[in-house]
Scaffold this active site. Structure first.
Site: not given
Length: 633
Positions: A329, A358, A378, A459, A505
């Site tokens: 993002c 990550r 994504d 979400k 997103h």
RNA sequence: GCCACCGUAGCUCAGUUUGGCAGAGCGGCUGAUUCGUAAUCAGCAGGUCGAGGGUUCAAGUCCCUCCGGUGGCUCCA
């Protein structure tokens, strides 16, 4: 007194009859499956006496509530067994779970020998058939009874004023418990202890260590055996084993959690990517690529530094600290910000398939489904508020189309405003209402998780189950009102004024890594032909047929199929077996017969035996199935 | 990251209980077999027993530390 039963009938029964007696008189032939009951909306034991007119309905193992009661009774059995083996063990609590149950104990670390011993004691105790006997006692009595167990004392103190304190005894074991329970331990002959582990205490470092014993219970031994068989089957399907066997991916010890894609796996990833990219091109997306490393100031702006720093890899150069991006993002935000934007550009849909890093804690890593480096399908959609609904609708349609292609069933989870959130409540309410409206329209099952949303917006998570019923989260669609503000994003509206866009997103398959892991377990390595590293393997019967096989190979290659010839000197049955083990969807055998009539003997994965096809028919069949992205060959 | 368990040939595993010669099957290589739909036969090669340290006359086996994996827990923007 009168008792109302679930079929609507009303019975006159003498006061003081037990629940079990009443239900047995009502449905004698089924009553053996009743393990507890609902009396005026409250779950009770079968030996509860009914003292006044009431509504009564039975519970069986098939009911979720009934199943939970059996699991909870199984937990008692575990506690009884463990305190028999280790008398100083202090039971805490033992609730049912989605899979089965657990019981937590304050006890020394357990050993595999303890586990074996526990299983023996449990079997013996279950067969003994002791009754679960309820007794209601005073608080003082309870405190005395559990004086040596601080956990139970705490539960007693925490129980709401006025609530009856009850204990259940099974043989010589007594436990503090609200109940209800199955009538006796014969119901627990299908109980199995799966394992044990330490539980991280929520009470801080000074708290005593807690060991959790996990298990699962069924009303019969046969049902337990069926379950254990299914688990074994699940192990054989494990994507880590299948992936190694098919040479799709591996890991290096030196890079824990970082997937290594082997040549076969790379083919599958590229095909998945192509599948998604075709959709993007048809749906008005643009593809972008932003840096893997950003100065940490970017993450300070995005909020990652505050909320996600622990999971980020960092590196330094010339006294600057850079962070490996854990998400795409920030890069997309910066592209939006890189020049003046007009409302005419919205919705602006930026897709990015970049490797994300990550730093997941070592203990959380798991094959391909939990890794430290992965690529998501994504994208970030920059929209005005009145465009949200339509964009979400299109996304859910893409979810339907994508998951249908893989024969996966999916469900949605709508997560709403958490306790601490940014922005104003009105905006949240509006956003949640929009999401829920579109979810309803989609006709797909969804559930709401109140308070589980991200702090920046609500979400929708996408869950799929593999073929043996285990749930996985793959995609997620998140509304974000905050990052656009933090990055000071704006566009000029038709009204000439500047407005902040909303960002959606969204990732649908999730990541190639996790998605392929789940897909492999779903299909047990039998990937749809369009994803297979080798789509056709040609087996010449003998040496003299190799030329023929190579000719066929060239022909198939010209149709853009992935083909190989198996011309080792092994026997034909051996090479057929190898191709089957490799899950090759189309096995073509050519020999004297086929030279004669220009056909191919085709073995289609999943079908029995082989069939003769003319060469054009054969090529047409295979290319059509591949082109259509059919799930089965 | 926490707790427990596991780590022996490319893969699956035996050998660790009770310290005493490093093993099997599959796979690989070589040769024979020229074969019709899930394993033809024979031979050969392949090991720092995860790494390091310790105990011992002697360690794959016992002890310690580390690395990796597995199952849970925690986490999962």
């Amino acid at each position: 007194m009168t008792v109302r039963l679930p079929d609507g009938s009303v019975r006159e029964v003498p006061r003081g009859r037990t629940v079990g007696e009443i239900l047995q008189a009502w449905r004698p032939e089924e009553s053996a499956t009743y393990l507890a009951a609902i009396l005026d909306g409250v779950a009770v034991d079968l030996d509860r006496r009914v003292e006044a007119g009431a509504a009564l309905s039975p519970l069986t193992f098939e009911d979720r509530a009934g199943r939970d009661i059996l699991q909870h009774s199984a937990a008692h059995l575990v506690a009884k067994a463990l305190t028999e083996i280790i008398p100083e063990a202090k039971p805490t609590h033992g609730p049912p779970t989605d899979e089965g149950f657990f019981y937590d104990f304050e006890v020394r670390p357990l050993t595999p020998e303890d586990l074996e011993e526990m299983r023996r004691v449990i079997n013996r105790t279950a067969r003994a058939g002791d009754r679960f006997q309820r007794r209601e006692i005073s608080r003082a009595e309870a405190e005395e009874m559990f004086a040596t167990n601080p956990h139970k004392l705490r539960y007693i103190h925490e129980a709401p004023e006025g609530e009856t304190v009850s204990v259940y005894s099974t043989g010589d074991f007594v436990d503090l418990c609200r109940g209800p329970h199955v009538p006796d331990t014969h119901w627990l002959e299908g109980v199995h202890v799966l394992g044990f582990s330490a539980v991280q205490s929520t009470e801080g470092s000074g708290a005593p260590p807690i060991q959790r014993v996990r298990g699962v219970g069924f009303p019969t031994r046969a049902k337990l055996d069926a379950y254990l068989k299914m688990r074994k089957e699940a192990e054989a399907r494990d994507h880590r084993a299948v992936g190694a066997k098919l040479q799709l991916f591996t890991f290096f010890e030196e890079s824990p959690g970082f997937p290594v894609w082997l040549p076969n796996g790379m083919i599958v990833v590229r095909e998945l990517e192509r599948f998604v990219t075709e959709h993007l091109h048809e749906s008005g997306y643009s593809e972008v690529r932003t840096p893997l490393l950003f100065d940490v100031s970017v993450y300070q702006t995005s909020g990652h530094w505050e909320h996600y720093r622990e999971n980020m890899f960092l590196t330094t150069s010339e006294d600057r600290t850079f962070g490996w991006k854990p998400m795409n993002c920030p890069g997309s935000m910066m592209i939006f910000r890189s020049r003046a934007r007009s409302y005419r550009e919205l919705p602006l849909r930026l897709a990015e398939f970049a490797p994300l890093h990550r730093n997941e804690a070592s203990g959380t890593l798991h094959g391909m489904t939990r890794v430290r480096e992965f690529v998501q399908d994504d994208a970030h959609l920059f929209v005005s508020e009145d465009q949200i609904e339509q964009e979400i609708r299109v996304l859910l349609e893409w979810v339907r189309s994508a998951f249908t292609t893989f024969h996966l069933e999916w469900s949605y989870e709508l997560s709403t405003r958490p306790a601490t959130y940014l922005g104003d409540q009105e905006t949240w309410d509006r956003a949640e209402a929009t999401l829920e409206k579109v979810l309803k329209e989609s006709g797909v099952q969804y559930r709401v998780s109140p308070g589980e949303g991200a702090f920046y917006g609500p979400k929708i998570d996408i869950h799929i189950r593999d073929s043996i019923g285990r749930p996985w989260q793959t995609g997620t669609i998140q509304l974000d009102y905050q990052q656009p503000i933090r990055f000071a994003l704006e566009y000029q509206g038709a009204d000439g004024k500047m407005h902040a866009p909303v960002v959606i997103h969204r990732t649908i398959l999730g990541s190639w890594e996790r998605f392929l892991g789940v897909l492999l377990e779903h299909c047990n390595g039998r990937l749809p032909p369009w994803l297979c590293p080798v789509q056709v393997r040609i087996l010449p019967v003998a040496d003299r047929h190799v030329e023929l096989a190579r000719g066929l190979l060239e022909e198939l290659r010209a149709s853009h199929l992935r083909v190989e010839v198996s011309d080792t000197l092994e026997t034909l049955p051996k090479r057929v077996r190898e191709a089957e083990v490799d899950r090759v969807p189309y096995i073509a055998v050519v020999g004297d017969q086929e030279i004669g009539d220009g056909t191919v003997s085709l073995r289609i994965r999943g079908a029995k035996g082989s069939a003769s096809f003319s060469r054009p028919e054969f090529i047409d069949r295979v290319s059509r199935r591949v082109r259509e992205r059919a799930f089965e060959p």
